[in-house]
Design an enzyme around this catalytic site. Sequence first.
Site, PDB file in Angstrom:
ATOM      1  CE  LYS A 129      18.272 -13.781 -12.289  1.00  0.00           C
ATOM      2  NZ  LYS A 129      17.259 -14.049 -13.396  1.00  0.00           N
ATOM      3  CE  LYS A 147      19.564  -7.541 -14.749  1.00  0.00           C
ATOM      4  NZ  LYS A 147      18.261  -7.226 -14.863  1.00  0.00           N
ATOM      5  CE  LYS A 191      11.408  -9.742 -17.093  1.00  0.00           C
ATOM      6  NZ  LYS A 191      12.346 -11.005 -17.180  1.00  0.00           N
TER       7      LYS A 191
HETATM    8  P1  ATP Z   1      14.845 -11.293 -13.982  1.00  0.00           P
HETATM    9  O1  ATP Z   1      14.916 -10.416 -13.034  1.00  0.00           O
HETATM   10  O2  ATP Z   1      13.858 -12.256 -13.916  1.00  0.00           O
HETATM   11  O3  ATP Z   1      15.842 -11.967 -14.509  1.00  0.00           O
HETATM   12  P2  ATP Z   1      15.110  -9.028 -15.846  1.00  0.00           P
HETATM   13  O4  ATP Z   1      14.477  -8.003 -15.757  1.00  0.00           O
HETATM   14  O5  ATP Z   1      16.519  -9.398 -15.648  1.00  0.00           O
HETATM   15  O6  ATP Z   1      14.204 -10.518 -15.115  1.00  0.00           O
HETATM   16  P3  ATP Z   1      15.421 -10.673 -18.347  1.00  0.00           P
HETATM   17  O7  ATP Z   1      14.087 -11.660 -18.711  1.00  0.00           O
HETATM   18  O8  ATP Z   1      16.417 -11.482 -17.419  1.00  0.00           O
HETATM   19  O9  ATP Z   1      14.794  -9.640 -17.572  1.00  0.00           O
HETATM   20  O10 ATP Z   1      16.129 -10.149 -19.628  1.00  0.00           O
HETATM   21  C1  ATP Z   1      15.488  -9.711 -20.656  1.00  0.00           C
HETATM   22  C2  ATP Z   1      16.259  -8.878 -21.544  1.00  0.00           C
HETATM   23  O11 ATP Z   1      16.157  -7.453 -21.045  1.00  0.00           O
HETATM   24  C3  ATP Z   1      17.900  -9.187 -21.763  1.00  0.00           C
HETATM   25  O12 ATP Z   1      18.179  -8.765 -22.950  1.00  0.00           O
HETATM   26  C4  ATP Z   1      18.356  -8.168 -20.704  1.00  0.00           C
HETATM   27  O13 ATP Z   1      19.645  -7.698 -20.931  1.00  0.00           O
HETATM   28  C5  ATP Z   1      17.695  -7.030 -20.660  1.00  0.00           C
HETATM   29  N1  ATP Z   1      17.616  -6.345 -19.493  1.00  0.00           N
HETATM   30  C6  ATP Z   1      17.131  -6.641 -18.089  1.00  0.00           C
HETATM   31  N2  ATP Z   1      17.263  -5.935 -17.154  1.00  0.00           N
HETATM   32  C7  ATP Z   1      18.032  -4.902 -17.777  1.00  0.00           C
HETATM   33  C8  ATP Z   1      18.271  -3.487 -17.456  1.00  0.00           C
HETATM   34  N3  ATP Z   1      18.137  -3.102 -16.188  1.00  0.00           N
HETATM   35  N4  ATP Z   1      18.706  -2.545 -18.435  1.00  0.00           N
HETATM   36  C9  ATP Z   1      18.840  -3.082 -19.597  1.00  0.00           C
HETATM   37  N5  ATP Z   1      18.507  -4.205 -20.075  1.00  0.00           N
HETATM   38  C10 ATP Z   1      17.983  -4.990 -19.048  1.00  0.00           C
HETATM   39 MG    MG Z   2      17.524 -11.198 -15.914  1.00  0.00          MG
END
Ligand code: ATP
Ligand code: MG
Length: 342
Positions: free
Chosen positions: A118, A201, A204
């Site tokens: 990040k 991965k 969002k």
């Molecule tokens: P950001 O990009 O803002 O970090 P994010 O999509 O990674 O958002 P988080 O809020 O950081 O989402 O993570 C919330 C939950 O979703 C965590 O338990 C994380 O491990 C899970 N998660 C995030 N992305 C994935 C993915 N691509 N596959 C499976 N689990 C995920």
């Molecule tokens: Mg995340």
Amino acid sequence: MTETQFTPRVFSGIQPSGGLTLGNYLGAMKRFVDMQGADFETIYCMVDLHAITTWQDPAALMHNTRELCAGFIAAGIDPEQSILFNQSQVPEHAQLAWIFNCVARMGWMQRMTQWKDKAGKNQQNASLGLFAYPSLMAADILIYHATHVPVGEDQKQHLELTRDIAIKFNNDFGVDFFPITEPVIEGAATRVMSLRDGSKKMSKSDPSDMSRINMTDDADTIAKKIRKAKTDPDALPSELKGLDDRPEARNLVNIYAALSDKSAAQVLGEVGGKQFGEFKPMLAELAVEKLSPISSEMARLMGDQSEIDRILARGAERAREITAPILRQTYEIVGMVGAGSD
Ligand code: ATP
Ligand code: MG
């Protein structure tokens, strides 16, 4: 020293840093719902203090927090059975994080891959909060003495660090106060990959909307994103081994498996030999079937924001019944005058 027995308790959180993706749903939210029940006390959080480690527009942050709350409920979290709230309203998270900032070592934080990903090339310009993120995450978990934490694969390293912080705190102060938390990383889609790049991965916060499926996408958008998802020209294999070195194909199979509550091997048994031209519409149809009831319920719940705010306020109140005594005991262990005893 006798080993303390900790009550089985689940904690996990999601950042209100944008919409909710299919990755969040399959890797986290769906698992949160599975764990809600008789065996565990379940505590789920919209981690707004984590979200602001990268810039968030204030109005968007408020909207995203409420929408995420609607997402939790629409996906099946019962706000009576579970404790559901936003992190900033339970100040003990940030207070314990400060103690942990003084326990964790710089070197531990520097090794975190999420920090490296990040912060990117310009680490000097990243926020101090982004660097300290894992220490706040350890506090989120340990302020509840949580024993189990369901997360996606990307959070495994942060959970190992949470264990390291608990161990060092317990050693430094000669106590058996914080539990050694178990990560729960299970299911067919613990790491959903970007639809545009099988090595990244799904997130969002990814700048490309085509890289992800959002819980709020309509049927046409979901179908279009899956149709355009990067794949290879070969047909699907009949066995798992055939997905080696085919990350994009593996990703779509894993998504199909997780959505249909099957294993990837089972899915390949059914669709092996099919071309993507045939498999992608099947996947789109399944995704729409599973996601559209959730997204329409989210939209309905967002129609009454005062009800959402009421649920969050009540959740925070219930959370503080757990966090306030644990923070007080922590302060006492550390030697803060005035912390008192129960
Ligand atoms: P950001 O990009 O803002 O970090 P994010 O999509 O990674 O958002 P988080 O809020 O950081 O989402 O993570 C919330 C939950 O979703 C965590 O338990 C994380 O491990 C899970 N998660 C995030 N992305 C994935 C993915 N691509 N596959 C499976 N689990 C995920
Ligand atoms: Mg995340």
